[in-house]
Scaffold this motif. Sequence first.
Motif, mmCIF file in Angstrom:
data_model
loop_
_atom_site.group_PDB
_atom_site.id
_atom_site.type_symbol
_atom_site.label_atom_id
_atom_site.label_comp_id
_atom_site.label_asym_id
_atom_site.label_seq_id
_atom_site.Cartn_x
_atom_site.Cartn_y
_atom_site.Cartn_z
ATOM 1 N N PHE A 189 -6.277 2.624 -0.343
ATOM 2 C CA PHE A 189 -5.069 2.139 0.322
ATOM 3 C C PHE A 189 -5.096 2.346 1.831
ATOM 4 O O PHE A 189 -4.299 1.750 2.553
ATOM 5 N N CYS A 193 2.275 1.705 -3.497
ATOM 6 C CA CYS A 193 1.262 2.209 -4.433
ATOM 7 C C CYS A 193 1.024 3.699 -4.242
ATOM 8 O O CYS A 193 0.916 4.457 -5.212
ATOM 9 N N ALA A 240 0.829 -1.199 0.000
ATOM 10 C CA ALA A 240 0.000 0.000 0.000
ATOM 11 C C ALA A 240 0.867 1.254 0.000
ATOM 12 O O ALA A 240 0.588 2.213 -0.728
ATOM 13 N N TRP A 272 -6.294 7.908 -3.038
ATOM 14 C CA TRP A 272 -5.599 7.224 -1.952
ATOM 15 C C TRP A 272 -6.541 6.448 -1.050
ATOM 16 O O TRP A 272 -6.097 5.602 -0.271
ATOM 17 N N TRP A 320 -5.446 -0.821 4.102
ATOM 18 C CA TRP A 320 -4.249 -1.671 4.119
ATOM 19 C C TRP A 320 -3.146 -1.031 4.940
ATOM 20 O O TRP A 320 -2.373 -1.733 5.605
#
Length: 78
Positions: free
Chosen positions: A40, A19, A16, A37, A43
């Motif tokens: 994410f 990313c 995460a 965002w 996570w």
Amino acid sequence: MDARARGVIAVLALAACACVLVADLSQMSRGEVERIWLPFVPWLLVGTALLPPRWRAGGLAGQAAFAIVVQHLLQTGW
């Protein structure tokens, strides 16, 4: 928590972070940071399970204090 579960949590949290970093560096999230965002965040939150219990309590108190200070300094309407 066993070592395998800790490893899975670490991989998810690091993926995460990676990313989000790639999205930020590629400027994909330039105009709509919150929306891009948002997937994410869960996570990254799972990654807090790896923190020691004593740090979790202090971190939560620090976040609450920071939110209150920001609210008062910026005088937002929410």
